[in-house]
Scaffold this active site. Structure first.
Site, PDB file in Angstrom:
ATOM      1  N   GLY A 150       1.835   8.342  -2.099  1.00 22.43           N
ATOM      2  CA  GLY A 150       1.292   9.262  -1.199  1.00 22.43           C
ATOM      3  C   GLY A 150      -0.060   9.726  -1.338  1.00 22.43           C
ATOM      4  O   GLY A 150      -0.263  10.951  -0.987  1.00 22.43           O
ATOM      5  N   GLU A 180       4.341   3.408  -6.695  1.00 25.32           N
ATOM      6  CA  GLU A 180       4.206   2.480  -5.509  1.00 25.32           C
ATOM      7  C   GLU A 180       3.067   2.834  -4.408  1.00 25.32           C
ATOM      8  O   GLU A 180       3.486   2.988  -3.262  1.00 25.32           O
ATOM      9  CB  GLU A 180       5.488   2.285  -4.854  1.00 25.32           C
ATOM     10  CG  GLU A 180       6.319   3.541  -4.942  1.00 25.32           C
ATOM     11  CD  GLU A 180       7.795   3.341  -4.378  1.00 25.32           C
ATOM     12  OE1 GLU A 180       8.342   2.778  -5.053  1.00 25.32           O
ATOM     13  OE2 GLU A 180       8.115   4.079  -3.247  1.00 25.32           O
ATOM     14  N   PRO A 181       1.862   2.673  -4.843  1.00 25.68           N
ATOM     15  CA  PRO A 181       0.700   3.283  -3.855  1.00 25.68           C
ATOM     16  C   PRO A 181       0.491   2.109  -2.805  1.00 25.68           C
ATOM     17  O   PRO A 181       0.285   0.739  -3.177  1.00 25.68           O
ATOM     18  CB  PRO A 181      -0.579   3.398  -4.728  1.00 25.68           C
ATOM     19  CG  PRO A 181      -0.149   2.648  -5.846  1.00 25.68           C
ATOM     20  CD  PRO A 181       1.368   2.663  -6.259  1.00 25.68           C
ATOM     21  N   GLY A 182       0.265   2.525  -1.773  1.00 22.98           N
ATOM     22  CA  GLY A 182      -0.127   1.557  -0.485  1.00 22.98           C
ATOM     23  C   GLY A 182      -1.640   1.900  -0.244  1.00 22.98           C
ATOM     24  O   GLY A 182      -2.663   1.350  -0.674  1.00 22.98           O
ATOM     25  N   ARG A 194      -3.985   4.176  14.089  1.00 21.61           N
ATOM     26  CA  ARG A 194      -3.689   5.424  13.316  1.00 21.61           C
ATOM     27  C   ARG A 194      -4.256   6.638  14.168  1.00 21.61           C
ATOM     28  O   ARG A 194      -3.597   7.982  14.107  1.00 21.61           O
ATOM     29  CB  ARG A 194      -4.234   5.381  12.011  1.00 21.61           C
ATOM     30  CG  ARG A 194      -3.399   4.415  11.092  1.00 21.61           C
ATOM     31  CD  ARG A 194      -3.687   4.343   9.563  1.00 21.61           C
ATOM     32  NE  ARG A 194      -3.203   5.453   8.932  1.00 21.61           N
ATOM     33  CZ  ARG A 194      -3.951   6.640   8.524  1.00 21.61           C
ATOM     34  NH1 ARG A 194      -5.184   6.461   8.944  1.00 21.61           N
ATOM     35  NH2 ARG A 194      -3.309   7.695   8.137  1.00 21.61           N
ATOM     36  N   TYR A 246      -1.282   9.110  14.773  1.00 19.71           N
ATOM     37  CA  TYR A 246      -1.285  10.363  13.824  1.00 19.71           C
ATOM     38  C   TYR A 246      -2.462  11.255  14.118  1.00 19.71           C
ATOM     39  O   TYR A 246      -2.364  12.340  13.229  1.00 19.71           O
ATOM     40  CB  TYR A 246      -1.330   9.837  12.529  1.00 19.71           C
ATOM     41  CG  TYR A 246      -0.506   8.694  11.864  1.00 19.71           C
ATOM     42  CD1 TYR A 246       0.940   9.063  12.173  1.00 19.71           C
ATOM     43  CD2 TYR A 246      -0.865   7.592  11.487  1.00 19.71           C
ATOM     44  CE1 TYR A 246       1.857   8.025  11.578  1.00 19.71           C
ATOM     45  CE2 TYR A 246       0.016   6.607  10.780  1.00 19.71           C
ATOM     46  CZ  TYR A 246       1.463   6.974  10.961  1.00 19.71           C
ATOM     47  OH  TYR A 246       2.368   5.864  10.608  1.00 19.71           O
ATOM     48  N   CYS A 262      -5.650  -0.136  28.258  1.00 22.09           N
ATOM     49  CA  CYS A 262      -5.586   0.716  29.284  1.00 22.09           C
ATOM     50  C   CYS A 262      -4.539   1.791  29.191  1.00 22.09           C
ATOM     51  O   CYS A 262      -3.500   1.788  29.794  1.00 22.09           O
ATOM     52  CB  CYS A 262      -5.033  -0.238  30.513  1.00 22.09           C
ATOM     53  SG  CYS A 262      -6.412  -1.328  31.022  1.00 22.09           S
ATOM     54  N   TYR A 320      -2.563   0.165   6.870  1.00 24.63           N
ATOM     55  CA  TYR A 320      -1.932   0.522   8.050  1.00 24.63           C
ATOM     56  C   TYR A 320      -2.811   0.242   9.378  1.00 24.63           C
ATOM     57  O   TYR A 320      -3.135   0.972  10.249  1.00 24.63           O
ATOM     58  CB  TYR A 320      -1.463   2.132   7.892  1.00 24.63           C
ATOM     59  CG  TYR A 320      -0.706   2.285   6.886  1.00 24.63           C
ATOM     60  CD1 TYR A 320       0.604   1.728   6.670  1.00 24.63           C
ATOM     61  CD2 TYR A 320      -1.038   3.105   5.787  1.00 24.63           C
ATOM     62  CE1 TYR A 320       1.203   1.776   5.405  1.00 24.63           C
ATOM     63  CE2 TYR A 320      -0.227   3.447   4.669  1.00 24.63           C
ATOM     64  CZ  TYR A 320       1.074   2.625   4.589  1.00 24.63           C
ATOM     65  OH  TYR A 320       1.768   2.909   3.364  1.00 24.63           O
TER      66      TYR A 320
HETATM   67  C1  LIG Z   1       4.829   3.895   2.520  1.00 27.75           C
HETATM   68  C2  LIG Z   1       5.390   3.809   1.221  1.00 27.75           C
HETATM   69  C3  LIG Z   1       4.650   3.850   0.240  1.00 27.75           C
HETATM   70  C4  LIG Z   1       3.381   4.035   0.167  1.00 27.75           C
HETATM   71  O1  LIG Z   1       2.583   5.333   0.861  1.00 27.75           O
HETATM   72  P1  LIG Z   1       0.982   5.256   0.680  1.00 27.75           P
HETATM   73  O2  LIG Z   1       0.696   6.536   1.423  1.00 27.75           O
HETATM   74  O3  LIG Z   1       0.557   4.234   1.460  1.00 27.75           O
HETATM   75  O4  LIG Z   1       0.498   5.370  -0.925  1.00 27.75           O
HETATM   76  C5  LIG Z   1       5.324   3.987  -1.115  1.00 27.75           C
HETATM   77  N1  LIG Z   1       6.827   3.847  -1.307  1.00 27.75           N
HETATM   78  C6  LIG Z   1       7.428   3.762  -0.323  1.00 27.75           C
HETATM   79  C7  LIG Z   1       9.116   3.893  -0.403  1.00 27.75           C
HETATM   80  C8  LIG Z   1       6.962   3.970   1.209  1.00 27.75           C
HETATM   81  O5  LIG Z   1       7.911   3.690   2.149  1.00 27.75           O
END
Ligand SMILES: *Cc1c(COP(=O)(O)O)cnc(C)c1O
Length: 436
Positions: free
Chosen positions: A255, A296-298, A335, A339, A365, A393
């Site tokens: 996050g 666990e960064p995305g 997004r 959001y 559309c 995303y």
């Molecule tokens: C989506 C998610 C993440 C990654 O969140 P980001 O905001 O993209 O860093 C990490 N862990 C879990 C369980 C998630 O569902």
């Protein structure tokens, strides 16, 4: 590090071309000698390679982000699991694995994809929510780490696999994190996690089934700016830790907020690393075996690495505004409409054009707006617009709405661009349809 490169000023002339800087985080887009580049390749070239619209990613930015995380947390035994829902192209998965990342999967399909891409089961954590029990059974067969976030699943799982398969537990620390309720997962009404107040119940399940818990997990949402929120969450998790004698890791989720706008601020990873490092060291000093710290960064790993590149098909003057209409829409980057997210937009075809105000709209559309009242260098029909922070995303949330093809993806590595996903065709739209 290319600080403040995105759409800000020419490194050659020092001349300001649009509004403001991106601070801190490295950005993919770079203005060099009057032309925009990504990973050293000119944007026109990237557009020519696969046509528009196209997602383009700079692998060097991903690499730099992994490194930044490792540097920030060098005081702890760190494991970085890439949350692959952000961007699931297997070439990206392999690139991040080569940087030493494991993988966080939220569905059994993501688990299968990770194993297909070459991750070992031990490098994968399965963190689903509200899924069928059969997905957990499949995850046991595949041998990945399993993260359980409901008491009923925990009990069922304990009965079936109690003495054999250890699990991680996702706790909900009840912290309201992040600016947006729709992307916050740790608050009191959230569907995620087992409440920290249900610890007693968890312990009874462990006792009666022999289930071993090897990890504690929290993930409180997205766009969390304040290092304090992570520290508070970590504190709550550490308070639970003594109840779990088989603990080997703490997963503090993700996050991390990334800058989406020039002058936007981001989570201070370095400060967090420093303070968390001290806290974990204190915790470990009382233990026989130090705990690993997992994140666990995305977004943090891939957001800034990517842009969506689209062509302006129409410039349309209405009574209220000037629209720049592109050959893409909410079907490709949802997004902004989903959001209300801000994605910075740069006219990469006209870096020295006079700044003017535009509303940038897609071709779907529906009301389909990428950005209202944006200052862009003068936009002409045929110009290329880059939507920044599209690495996370973006493609992964794309759809075929309006029967549009999903865009190709291009990865730039060491100055070379290659197509890592082709554009769809009519056959792709028909492939799963069953005709008489
Ligand atoms: C989506 C998610 C993440 C990654 O969140 P980001 O905001 O993209 O860093 C990490 N862990 C879990 C369980 C998630 O569902």
């Amino acid at each position: 590090m290319k600080i403040g490169i995105a759409g800000c000023r020419s490194s050659a002339t020092g001349q300001a071309v649009t509004d403001g800087y991106f601070r801190g985080m490295e950005q993919a887009l770079e203005l060099k000698e009057g032309r925009y580049h990504l990973g050293g390749v000119a944007m026109e070239e990237l557009a020519a390679l696969a046509g528009t619209p196209v997602y383009v990613y700079d692998s060097a930015v991903m690499t730099a982000q992994v490194q930044r995380l490792k540097n920030a947390f060098k005081g702890v035994d760190l494991k970085v699991l890439y949350a692959c829902k952000a961007l699931t192209n297997v070439n990206v998965l392999r690139h991040l694995r080569a940087q030493g990342c494991g993988l966080d999967a939220v569905s059994i399909e993501e688990v299968e994809l990770a194993l297909y891409a070459g991750f070992t089961p031990q490098e994968v954590l399965f963190t689903p929510n509200m899924v069928a029990y059969t997905e957990y059974q499949r995850a046991v067969e595949l041998g990945v780490h399993i993260n359980i976030d409901s008491l009923s699943v925990l009990e069922h799982f304990g009965h079936d696999f109690g003495g054999r398969v250890p699990v991680c537990i996702r706790f909900n620390p009840h912290i309201m994190a992040g600016g947006n309720e729709r992307i916050s997962t740790g608050h009191i009404d959230s569907k995620f996690g087992i409440s920290i107040h249900q610890l007693r119940h968890v312990q009874r399940i462990m006792q009666s089934t022999g289930l071993k818990v090897n990890g504690l997990h929290m993930h409180t949402g997205s766009d969390i700016l304040d290092a304090e929120v992570f520290l508070q969450g970590a504190e709550l998790i550490l308070e639970l830790a003594p109840s779990f004698p088989d603990l080997t890791f703490l997963d503090l989720g993700s996050g991390f907020k990334v800058p989406y706008k020039p002058d936007d601020i981001e989570t201070d990873i370095e400060e967090l690393g420093q303070r968390l490092g001290e806290r974990i060291a204190a915790f470990n000093s009382g233990r026989a075996r130090p705990v690993e710290v997992w994140f666990e960064p995305g977004k943090f790993l891939v957001s800034a690495s990517g842009v969506l590149l689209a062509r302006v098909d129409q410039v349309k003057h209405t009574t209220a505004t000037v629209f720049a209409g592109v050959d893409s829409g909410l079907n490709h980057l949802i997004r902004p409409m989903l959001y209300g997210s801000y994605h910075h937009i740069v006219n990469v075809s006209n870096p020295s054009g006079k700044p003017r105000i535009y509303t940038v709209a897609g071709y779907i559309c529906e009301t389909d707006t990428f950005g209202w009242d944006r200052k862009l260098n003068e936009v002409r029909e045929g110009d290329l617009l880059a939507f920044q922070n599209a690495g996370a995303y973006g493609w992964s949330m794309a759809s075929n709405y309006n029967s549009r093809f999903r865009p190709p993806e291009v990865l730039v590595e060491k100055g070379k661009a290659r197509i890592i996903r082709r554009r769809e065709t009519l056959d792709d739209l028909l492939r799963t349809q069953v005709e008489e």
